[in-house]
Design an enzyme around this catalytic site. Structure first.
Site, PDB file in Angstrom:
ATOM      1  N   SER A 113       3.127  -2.185  -1.608  1.00  0.00           N
ATOM      2  CA  SER A 113       2.177  -2.554  -0.772  1.00  0.00           C
ATOM      3  C   SER A 113       3.008  -1.433  -0.004  1.00  0.00           C
ATOM      4  O   SER A 113       2.927  -0.250   0.205  1.00  0.00           O
ATOM      5  CB  SER A 113       2.636  -3.448   0.354  1.00  0.00           C
ATOM      6  N   HIS A 114       3.423  -2.122   1.346  1.00  0.00           N
ATOM      7  CA  HIS A 114       3.807  -0.983   2.724  1.00  0.00           C
ATOM      8  C   HIS A 114       5.950  -0.902   1.894  1.00  0.00           C
ATOM      9  O   HIS A 114       6.524  -0.515   2.693  1.00  0.00           O
ATOM     10  CB  HIS A 114       3.822  -2.266   4.193  1.00  0.00           C
ATOM     11  N   ASP A 277      -1.788   1.397   4.726  1.00  0.00           N
ATOM     12  CA  ASP A 277      -0.648   1.236   4.112  1.00  0.00           C
ATOM     13  C   ASP A 277      -0.444   2.086   2.381  1.00  0.00           C
ATOM     14  O   ASP A 277      -1.816   2.351   2.209  1.00  0.00           O
ATOM     15  CB  ASP A 277      -0.179  -0.299   4.210  1.00  0.00           C
ATOM     16  N   ASP A 279      -0.864   0.798  -0.320  1.00  0.00           N
ATOM     17  CA  ASP A 279      -2.305   0.229  -0.662  1.00  0.00           C
ATOM     18  C   ASP A 279      -3.661   0.472  -0.403  1.00  0.00           C
ATOM     19  O   ASP A 279      -4.462  -0.332  -1.009  1.00  0.00           O
ATOM     20  CB  ASP A 279      -1.940  -0.713  -1.841  1.00  0.00           C
ATOM     21  N   ASP A 281      -4.415  -1.606   2.202  1.00  0.00           N
ATOM     22  CA  ASP A 281      -4.738  -2.769   2.581  1.00  0.00           C
ATOM     23  C   ASP A 281      -4.584  -2.975   3.780  1.00  0.00           C
ATOM     24  O   ASP A 281      -5.488  -3.791   4.309  1.00  0.00           O
ATOM     25  CB  ASP A 281      -4.543  -4.009   2.053  1.00  0.00           C
ATOM     26  N   LYS A 376      -7.560  -7.827   2.277  1.00  0.00           N
ATOM     27  CA  LYS A 376      -8.076  -6.721   2.993  1.00  0.00           C
ATOM     28  C   LYS A 376      -8.194  -5.433   2.815  1.00  0.00           C
ATOM     29  O   LYS A 376      -8.540  -4.809   1.711  1.00  0.00           O
ATOM     30  CB  LYS A 376      -6.488  -7.383   4.378  1.00  0.00           C
TER      31      LYS A 376
HETATM   32  C1  VG1 Z   1       3.222 -10.056   4.495  1.00  0.00           C
HETATM   33  C2  VG1 Z   1       2.141 -10.178   5.808  1.00  0.00           C
HETATM   34  C3  VG1 Z   1       1.362 -11.011   5.320  1.00  0.00           C
HETATM   35  C4  VG1 Z   1       0.940 -10.476   4.071  1.00  0.00           C
HETATM   36  C5  VG1 Z   1       1.689  -9.893   3.434  1.00  0.00           C
HETATM   37  C6  VG1 Z   1       1.404  -8.659   2.151  1.00  0.00           C
HETATM   38  O1  VG1 Z   1       3.732 -11.212   3.922  1.00  0.00           O
HETATM   39  O2  VG1 Z   1       3.156 -11.350   6.438  1.00  0.00           O
HETATM   40  O3  VG1 Z   1       0.290 -10.827   6.400  1.00  0.00           O
HETATM   41  O4  VG1 Z   1      -0.796 -11.037   3.323  1.00  0.00           O
HETATM   42  O5  VG1 Z   1       2.285  -9.250   3.022  1.00  0.00           O
HETATM   43  O6  VG1 Z   1       0.058  -7.824   2.522  1.00  0.00           O
HETATM   44  P1  VG1 Z   1       5.653 -11.666   4.349  1.00  0.00           P
HETATM   45  O7  VG1 Z   1       5.759 -12.989   3.121  1.00  0.00           O
HETATM   46  O8  VG1 Z   1       6.574 -10.370   3.362  1.00  0.00           O
HETATM   47  O9  VG1 Z   1       5.149 -12.057   5.771  1.00  0.00           O
HETATM   48  V1  VG1 Z   1       0.659  -6.394   1.945  1.00  0.00           V
HETATM   49  O10 VG1 Z   1      -0.181  -4.971   2.577  1.00  0.00           O
HETATM   50  O11 VG1 Z   1       2.119  -5.808   1.549  1.00  0.00           O
HETATM   51  O12 VG1 Z   1      -0.588  -6.629   0.369  1.00  0.00           O
HETATM   52 CO    CO Z   2      -0.935  -3.282   1.892  1.00  0.00          CO
END
Ligand code: VG1
Ligand code: CO
Length: 543
Positions: A113-114, A277, A279, A281, A376
Site C-alpha cells: 500500500s502506502h 496511494d 495500491d 485504494d 476502498k
Molecule cells: C492503516 C490505516 C487503516 C487502513 C490500513 C490499510 O492501518 O490506519 O485505516 O485500513 O492502513 O490501508 P493501521 O493498522 O496501520 O492503522 V492500505 O491503503 O495500507 O491498504
Molecule cells: Co492502500
C-alpha cells in the site's frame, strides 16, 4: 507436469495484519519465505484445486518475481486458471472488481500500500475472497495457523509465462490469462459516475492536478481523466508506476504528498487537487486553499452521493471505522439511514456491504469506497467528487463550508508516532488498558473524562466478535481521543492517536485544527504519557 514438493520450515509469528502480511522486501526474498506464505494461504483458504484466481499488484520492486512464484505454485496446487493484470499490475480496487466480475474464487493482491518500495523497503501480500474483499478473520487466522505448521510447499518446475503480453497461456495444465488491468475498471466507473457531465466540467475550463505518486493509479487515472473525460494532458502527474515509487512513500498525506499540498495552497492552485496511494485504494481531495479531511470527505460524499450517476436511488446506510470522526454519523441521522462503526481495516465493511446494509464506507486514513467493490477505491472517490462538483458547480471550498454550516464541523486530527520500540509501545498500552476503569470522573489537563473503553465489535451479520480494537476516551466537552497500534507498519510499533472535537458554530469553522484540538491532545498525553514514555516531543506525521 513436474511438481516439486519442497520441504520448508514454518514461519511462525507471521500473523497477517489488517491488510495481509507486510514485511521488509528482503524478508520476502529469503529462500522459501514467500513460498511458505503462499502455501499457507492456499491451505488457509481450503485449497485452490480447480479454482480461478486473480493475481496482480501495485508494481513495486519484486512484484513480477513474486507473481511468477505464485503462478507456479497455483499450477502445482491444481488451480484451473490464473487471471493476471498485464505487467503484474492491478490496483487493489481493480483486483476486487476483477474477482467479482469473473466470479473467481479469490485473488492474490501484492502490495504494501502506502509503504515505500524497493529492495530495502516494504513488500506485502494478501488474499481477497470471492466477494472481492480482504479475507475475513477466520480465514486470516487459518492462514496464520498454517504458517506455523507447514512442512512442504508445491511448485511446478516449468517457468511461468511472460506477464507482459495479453493472451492465454498454459503453465503445466493451468491457464494463465493476461488481461488489460484498466479496461474493466473504466467500464465500471462509466456506470457509476457521469462521464458526460464531468467532460463538460473540464471543457468549461475546470482544472485538476492528480498526483499518482509514481504508483499504480497512474494508468487508471490517465485513461479516465485524460482519455475519457478530456482533461488536458499533464493533469495526471507522476503517472508511471515505478518499482520504488521514485524513492517516495506513496502516501497521499501532507508529509509525503507535500508538493501537491504546497501547490493547492499556493497562488497557482488548480480548482482541485487529488492523489492516491501505492495500491490505489486511498484518496485525498483538495480544493484551492483547502484540504478535505478524509473523515469529512466520507460525510460529504455520503450527503451528496445521490447526485452521482450510479447512486440516484440514495444510500442504504453508512459505515466508518471507529477512529474516523463522527461527521458521517450526522449525515446518516439526517438521511434516516443506518450508521455502523467498525474496527479499523476494510475487511470489516465486507459483511455490511454484502448484506446490503450500507452503500458507502470510509476510514480516516484517506479511504472511501462503496458497494461497487469490496475495497476502498481512491480513484472512485475522486471521480465521485468530480461528479458532485460538476453537478453543483461550486468550488470545493464552498461545498465543504456549506456542509459544515448544515451539520457542524468535526475538527479532527491523527498523530502518528512511528517506529517506537515495541516494548515501550506495549507497556504504554498495557498500562492504559489497566487504568481504563479508573479514568471516568478524573480530570486530565483540565478535561474531565466521561467514558473510557476498549472498542469491541460484534458483526451484526454473523455475530463474530473482534475485541481490543482501540482505546476510546470521551471528555465532557464531547471531544474524544483514541489510541491504537498500527497493524501495517514494518518497523517497531506505530502508535496512532486520533482526536476530534465537534463545533456547531459557523463562526468557528475556520480555525486551525491543531489549535482547536490542543486541549484534547494535552489530555490524551496526560493520560497515556506518550512524551514521557517514548521520549518523542512530536509525532512523525500529523494528518
Ligand atoms: C492503516 C490505516 C487503516 C487502513 C490500513 C490499510 O492501518 O490506519 O485505516 O485500513 O492502513 O490501508 P493501521 O493498522 O496501520 O492503522 V492500505 O491503503 O495500507 O491498504
Ligand atoms: Co492502500
Amino acid at each position: 507436469m513436474a511438481v516439486s514438493t519442497v520441504p520448508t520450515r514454518p514461519i511462525a509469528g507471521q500473523k497477517p495484519g489488517t491488510s495481509g502480511l507486510r514485511k521488509k522486501t528482503r524478508i520476502f526474498m529469503e529462500p522459501g519465505y514467500l513460498e511458505n506464505y503462499v502455501q499457507a494461504i492456499i491451505e488457509g483458504v481450503g485449497g485452490v484445486k480447480d479454482r480461478e484466481i486473480v493475481v496482480g499488484g501495485d508494481g513495486r520492486f519484486y512484484n513480477d518475481t513474486a507473481i511468477g512464484v505464485i503462478l507456479r505454485m497455483l499450477a502445482a496446487n491444481g488451480a484451473k486458471r490464473a487471471i493476471v493484470g498485464r505487467g503484474g499490475i492491478l490496483s487493489t480496487p481493480a483486483a476486487s472488481n476483477l474477482i467479482r466480475i469473473r466470479k473467481a474464487f479469490g485473488g492474490f493482491v501484492l502490495s504494501a500500500s502506502h509503504n515505500p518500495g524497493g529492495p530495502d523497503e516494504d513488500f506485502g501480500l494478501k488474499f481477497n475472497v470471492s466477494n472481492g474483499g480482504p479475507a475475513p478473520e477466520p480465514i486470516t487466522d487459518a492462514i496464520f495457523e498454517a504458517t506455523k505448521t507447514i512442512a512442504t510447499y508445491a511448485i511446478v518446475e516449468e517457468a511461468a509465462p511472460s506477464i507482459e503480453t495479453l493472451g492465454t497461456f498454459d503453465l503445466a495444465g493451468m491457464v494463465v490469462e493476461i488481461v488489460d488491468p484498466v479496461a474493466d475498471y473504466v467500464a465500471m466507473m462509466r456506470d457509476l459516475v457521469d462521464f458526460d457531465r464531468i467532460r463538460a466540467l473540464f471543457a468549461s475550463g475546470f482544472t485538476l492536478r492528480f498526483d499518482a505518486m509514481s504508483a499504480v493509479t497512474g494508468p487508471y487515472a490517465t485513461a479516465i481523466l485524460e482519455g475519457e473525460l478530456g482533461a488536458p494532458k499533464g493533469t495526471v502527474v507522476n503517472g508511471t508506476p515505478l518499482p520504488d515509487f521514485g524513492h517516495h512513500h506513496p502516501d497521499p498525506n501532507p508529509v509525503h504528498a507535500k508538493e501537491l499540498f504546497d501547490i493547492m495552497f499556493g497562488p497557482d492552485a488548480p480548482d482541485m487537487g487529488a492523489a492516491s496511494d501505492g495500491d490505489g485504494d486511498r484518496n485525498i481531495v483538495l480544493g484551492r486553499g483547502i484540504s478535505v479531511a478524509p473523515s469529512d470527505s466520507l460525510a460529504l460524499l455520503a450527503a451528496n452521493l445521490h447526485l452521482a450517476k450510479g447512486y440516484t436511488a440514495g444510500l442504504k446506510g453508512i459505515a466508518r471505522s471507529m477512529p474516523t470522526s463522527r461527521a458521517a454519523d450526522r449525515v446518516a441521522a439526517k438521511l434516516g439511514v443506518g450508521m455502523y462503526e467498525t474496527p479499523t481495516g476494510w475487511k470489516f465493511f465486507g459483511n455490511l456491504l454484502d448484506a446490503g446494509k450500507v452503500t458507502i464506507c470510509g476510514e480516516e486514513s484517506a479511504g472511501t469506497g462503496s458497494d461497487h467493490v469490496r475495497e476502498k477505491d481512491g480513484l472512485w472517490a475522486i471521480l465521485i467528487w468530480l461528479d458532485i462538483v460538476a453537478t453543483r458547480r461550486q468550488s470545493i471550498m464552498e461545498i465543504v463550508h456549506d456542509h459544515w454550516k448544515t451539520y457542524g464541523r468535526d475538527y479532527y486530527s491523527r498523530h502518528d508516532y512511528e517506529a517506537l520500540p515495541t516494548d515501550v509501545a506495549d507497556a504504554l498500552f498495557a498500562d492504559l488498558r489497566a487504568s481504563l476503569a479508573t479514568l471516568p470522573g478524573k480530570v486530565f489537563a483540565g478535561l474531565l473524562v466521561t467514558s473510557a473503553d476498549d472498542f469491541a465489535y460484534t458483526d451484526p451479520t454473523d455475530g463474530s466478535v473482534s475485541s481490543k480494537q482501540g482505546v476510546r476516551i470521551g471528555f465532557e466537552d464531547g471531544s474524544r481521543a483514541i489510541f491504537r497500534l498500527s497493524g501495517t507498519g514494518t518497523e517497531g510499533a506505530t502508535l496512532r492517536l486520533y482526536v476530534e472535537l465537534f463545533e456547531a458554530d459557523p463562526a468557528r469553522h475556520d480555525l486551525d485544527s491543531q489549535m482547536v484540538l490542543a486541549g484534547v491532545l494535552d489530555a490524551a498525553d496526560a493520560i497515556a504519557g506518550i512524551e514521557r514514555r517514548t521520549g518523542r516531543d512530536a509525532p512523525n506525521v500529523i494528518t
